[in-house]
Motif scaffolding. Structure first.
Motif, PDB file in Angstrom:
ATOM      1  N   ILE A   1       0.780  -1.113   0.089  1.00 28.23           N
ATOM      2  CA  ILE A   1      -0.069  -0.029   0.102  1.00 28.23           C
ATOM      3  C   ILE A   1       0.783   1.292   0.056  1.00 28.23           C
ATOM      4  O   ILE A   1       1.782   1.480   0.892  1.00 28.23           O
ATOM      5  CB  ILE A   1      -0.893   0.086   1.168  1.00 28.23           C
ATOM      6  N   CYS A   2       0.996   2.237  -0.992  1.00 33.10           N
ATOM      7  CA  CYS A   2       1.727   3.284  -1.222  1.00 33.10           C
ATOM      8  C   CYS A   2       1.033   4.622  -1.476  1.00 33.10           C
ATOM      9  O   CYS A   2      -0.066   4.610  -1.696  1.00 33.10           O
ATOM     10  CB  CYS A   2       2.748   2.759  -2.470  1.00 33.10           C
ATOM     11  N   ILE A   3       2.023   5.324  -1.292  1.00 31.74           N
ATOM     12  CA  ILE A   3       1.660   6.839  -1.922  1.00 31.74           C
ATOM     13  C   ILE A   3       2.792   7.127  -2.889  1.00 31.74           C
ATOM     14  O   ILE A   3       4.032   6.825  -2.703  1.00 31.74           O
ATOM     15  CB  ILE A   3       1.907   7.848  -0.649  1.00 31.74           C
ATOM     16  N   VAL A   4       2.164   7.841  -3.924  1.00 30.31           N
ATOM     17  CA  VAL A   4       3.438   8.310  -4.891  1.00 30.31           C
ATOM     18  C   VAL A   4       3.536   9.811  -4.537  1.00 30.31           C
ATOM     19  O   VAL A   4       2.655  10.871  -4.697  1.00 30.31           O
ATOM     20  CB  VAL A   4       2.650   8.149  -6.357  1.00 30.31           C
ATOM     21  N   GLU A   5       4.787  10.336  -3.953  1.00 27.64           N
ATOM     22  CA  GLU A   5       5.070  11.437  -3.313  1.00 27.64           C
ATOM     23  C   GLU A   5       5.726  12.259  -4.517  1.00 27.64           C
ATOM     24  O   GLU A   5       6.922  11.994  -4.893  1.00 27.64           O
ATOM     25  CB  GLU A   5       5.738  11.499  -2.088  1.00 27.64           C
ATOM     26  N   THR A   6       5.265  13.445  -4.659  1.00 31.30           N
ATOM     27  CA  THR A   6       5.811  14.347  -5.487  1.00 31.30           C
ATOM     28  C   THR A   6       7.000  15.205  -4.909  1.00 31.30           C
ATOM     29  O   THR A   6       6.926  15.761  -3.899  1.00 31.30           O
ATOM     30  CB  THR A   6       4.909  15.393  -6.217  1.00 31.30           C
ATOM     31  N   THR A   7       8.223  15.124  -5.463  1.00 31.74           N
ATOM     32  CA  THR A   7       9.354  15.859  -4.634  1.00 31.74           C
ATOM     33  C   THR A   7       9.875  16.983  -5.907  1.00 31.74           C
ATOM     34  O   THR A   7       9.319  16.884  -7.160  1.00 31.74           O
ATOM     35  CB  THR A   7      10.562  14.727  -4.885  1.00 31.74           C
ATOM     36  N   PRO A   8      10.714  17.559  -5.786  1.00 35.23           N
ATOM     37  CA  PRO A   8      11.277  18.780  -6.788  1.00 35.23           C
ATOM     38  C   PRO A   8      11.708  18.037  -7.874  1.00 35.23           C
ATOM     39  O   PRO A   8      12.028  18.761  -9.009  1.00 35.23           O
ATOM     40  CB  PRO A   8      12.163  19.700  -5.821  1.00 35.23           C
ATOM     41  N   THR A   9      12.339  17.033  -7.788  1.00 32.46           N
ATOM     42  CA  THR A   9      13.251  16.569  -8.962  1.00 32.46           C
ATOM     43  C   THR A   9      12.403  15.478  -9.717  1.00 32.46           C
ATOM     44  O   THR A   9      12.286  15.403 -10.736  1.00 32.46           O
ATOM     45  CB  THR A   9      14.448  15.875  -8.387  1.00 32.46           C
ATOM     46  N   THR A  10      11.856  14.398  -8.908  1.00 35.79           N
ATOM     47  CA  THR A  10      11.097  13.270  -9.579  1.00 35.79           C
ATOM     48  C   THR A  10      10.020  12.504  -8.415  1.00 35.79           C
ATOM     49  O   THR A  10      10.546  12.721  -7.238  1.00 35.79           O
ATOM     50  CB  THR A  10      12.170  12.449 -10.163  1.00 35.79           C
ATOM     51  N   PRO A  11       9.054  11.979  -8.909  1.00 29.63           N
ATOM     52  CA  PRO A  11       8.194  11.334  -8.153  1.00 29.63           C
ATOM     53  C   PRO A  11       9.056  10.081  -7.384  1.00 29.63           C
ATOM     54  O   PRO A  11       9.811   9.595  -7.852  1.00 29.63           O
ATOM     55  CB  PRO A  11       7.207  10.693  -8.923  1.00 29.63           C
ATOM     56  N   GLN A  12       8.421   9.924  -5.894  1.00 29.38           N
ATOM     57  CA  GLN A  12       9.023   8.910  -5.325  1.00 29.38           C
ATOM     58  C   GLN A  12       7.826   8.021  -4.640  1.00 29.38           C
ATOM     59  O   GLN A  12       6.912   8.450  -4.134  1.00 29.38           O
ATOM     60  CB  GLN A  12       9.851   9.530  -3.974  1.00 29.38           C
ATOM     61  N   LEU A  13       8.090   6.556  -4.689  1.00 28.31           N
ATOM     62  CA  LEU A  13       7.235   5.643  -4.131  1.00 28.31           C
ATOM     63  C   LEU A  13       7.184   5.458  -2.554  1.00 28.31           C
ATOM     64  O   LEU A  13       8.636   5.317  -2.351  1.00 28.31           O
ATOM     65  CB  LEU A  13       7.334   4.427  -4.924  1.00 28.31           C
ATOM     66  N   ARG A  14       6.287   5.568  -1.758  1.00 26.46           N
ATOM     67  CA  ARG A  14       6.662   5.690  -0.144  1.00 26.46           C
ATOM     68  C   ARG A  14       5.663   4.439   0.135  1.00 26.46           C
ATOM     69  O   ARG A  14       4.400   4.664  -0.444  1.00 26.46           O
ATOM     70  CB  ARG A  14       6.493   6.953   0.358  1.00 26.46           C
ATOM     71  N   LYS A  15       6.022   3.460   0.972  1.00 28.82           N
ATOM     72  CA  LYS A  15       5.318   2.511   1.650  1.00 28.82           C
ATOM     73  C   LYS A  15       4.544   2.846   2.735  1.00 28.82           C
ATOM     74  O   LYS A  15       4.976   3.139   3.776  1.00 28.82           O
ATOM     75  CB  LYS A  15       5.960   1.359   1.553  1.00 28.82           C
ATOM     76  N   LEU A  16       3.140   2.804   2.608  1.00 31.84           N
ATOM     77  CA  LEU A  16       2.091   3.051   3.950  1.00 31.84           C
ATOM     78  C   LEU A  16       1.803   1.721   4.665  1.00 31.84           C
ATOM     79  O   LEU A  16       1.454   1.659   6.003  1.00 31.84           O
ATOM     80  CB  LEU A  16       0.891   3.383   3.266  1.00 31.84           C
ATOM     81  N   GLY A  17       1.900   0.837   4.028  1.00 33.34           N
ATOM     82  CA  GLY A  17       1.716  -0.597   4.579  1.00 33.34           C
ATOM     83  C   GLY A  17       1.838  -1.862   3.802  1.00 33.34           C
ATOM     84  O   GLY A  17       2.078  -1.780   2.628  1.00 33.34           O
ATOM     85  N   GLY A  18       1.198  -2.878   3.987  1.00 38.77           N
ATOM     86  CA  GLY A  18       1.377  -3.976   3.279  1.00 38.77           C
ATOM     87  C   GLY A  18       0.154  -5.077   3.662  1.00 38.77           C
ATOM     88  O   GLY A  18      -0.504  -5.032   4.606  1.00 38.77           O
ATOM     89  N   ILE A  19      -0.010  -6.247   2.663  1.00 40.49           N
ATOM     90  CA  ILE A  19      -0.899  -7.191   2.959  1.00 40.49           C
ATOM     91  C   ILE A  19      -0.140  -8.692   2.847  1.00 40.49           C
ATOM     92  O   ILE A  19       0.802  -8.847   1.961  1.00 40.49           O
ATOM     93  CB  ILE A  19      -2.015  -7.021   1.770  1.00 40.49           C
ATOM     94  N   LEU A  20      -0.422  -9.579   3.705  1.00 47.10           N
ATOM     95  CA  LEU A  20       0.009 -10.858   3.623  1.00 47.10           C
ATOM     96  C   LEU A  20      -1.305 -11.598   3.472  1.00 47.10           C
ATOM     97  O   LEU A  20      -2.022 -11.939   4.731  1.00 47.10           O
ATOM     98  CB  LEU A  20       1.047 -11.066   4.601  1.00 47.10           C
TER      99      LEU A  20
END
Length: 285
Positions: A132-151
């Motif tokens: 489970i992620c957020i695509v975070e916008t940065t001044p240079t390039t987008p970054q994938l950040r993890k909020l959680g997961g599923i098993l």
């Protein structure tokens, strides 16, 4: 205490109230809520193997305030405390069903929708197969950040039972050493406090509603809706990725997911559908 709510240790009153509401609304059939446990997935699987998971108690919620020996995919650890939300759902589902491959898809969408309902206007993305992620916008390039997961786990002794473990970072982002995707907490992204109880109710309700759709009379249409919904949230579509499958590294251009939920890559000039693996690198440009 209600026969369908089993509390172990010093559990939180507000969380007990949230669980009671899920029970009274008929969203879940029972709950085991422990202040501390080794693993909610293990607790659920123990219920299955001991024959305690009878029909009238399903879906059953396994909830904890602190998980000390949880597990994620690929043998990773899944530890948590009061600064996160950790639980498992034990559901009735035939793992031999042709729709079994949709459970991971439905669970991911359900978690994303549940978070968005509690944390509007947040937009949640999904990183195949279980992040489970957020695509975070940065001044240079987008970054994938993890909020959680599923098993998701099953037991060979009970092919009509399935366990869905879910963990969400609320107030603290753990350090991740096994992936280039950094973790993030909901409070960091939403820039406000997040109520664990509201989030639990929202995610549990959303996940179970979508799973019910996969077994309904309109299962074919539900499949199409779920696949399209996942595609709209897929954080990997259009990206160059590296994926580990057993001892092999596969690199290619991600084309999203196929109609059965597999990850589709353009690899060495061919389209390849992958049913398993761990995405290790995502290039946004």
């Amino acid at each position: 205490m209600d026969a369908f709510l089993d509390c172990v240790g010093e559990t939180e009153a507000r969380m007990r109230l949230a669980v009671t509401e899920l029970l009274s609304d008929g969203v879940i059939g029972s709950c085991r809520y422990a202040d501390e446990t080794l693993s909610t997935n293990t607790d659920a699987l123990n219920d299955v193997q001991s024959g305690l998971a009878n029909e009238s108690h399903l879906p059953k919620l396994f909830l904890t305030d602190r998980q000390t020996s949880g597990r994620g995919r690929q043998g990773n650890q899944w530890l948590s405390s009061h600064d996160s939300l950790t639980f498992s759902l034990l559901i009735r589902f035939d793992v031999r069903s042709p729709n079994a491959t949709l459970i991971s898809i439905a669970a991911g969408i359900g978690v994303a929708q549940g978070i968005e309902h509690s944390c509007a206007p947040l937009k949640v993305s999904l990183k195949w197969p279980n992040d489970i992620c957020i695509v975070e916008t940065t001044p240079t390039t987008p970054q994938l950040r993890k909020l959680g997961g599923i098993l998701i786990e099953t037991s060979a002794s009970a092919p009509d039972r399935m366990v869905i473990g879910i963990g969400i970072n609320i107030d603290r982002a753990p350090e991740l050493t096994d992936t280039e995707t950094s973790a993030v907490a909901l409070t960091q992204i939403a820039q406000r406090s997040i109520c664990r109880e509201d989030l639990l109710q929202s995610i549990v309700t959303s996940v179970l509603e979508l799973i019910d759709e996969t077994t309904g009379d309109d299962a074919a249409s539900s499949r199409n809706r779920l696949i399209q919904s996942y595609r709209s949230r897929c954080a990997l579509s259009g990206r160059q990725i590296s994926l580990r499958q057993n001892d092999q590294i596969i690199e290619g251009h991600c084309l999203g997911i196929s109609d059965d939920g597999s990850l589709r890559l353009q690899h060495n000039g061919q389209h390849v559908d992958l049913r398993s693996g761990e995405v290790q690198q995502v290039r946004f440009r």
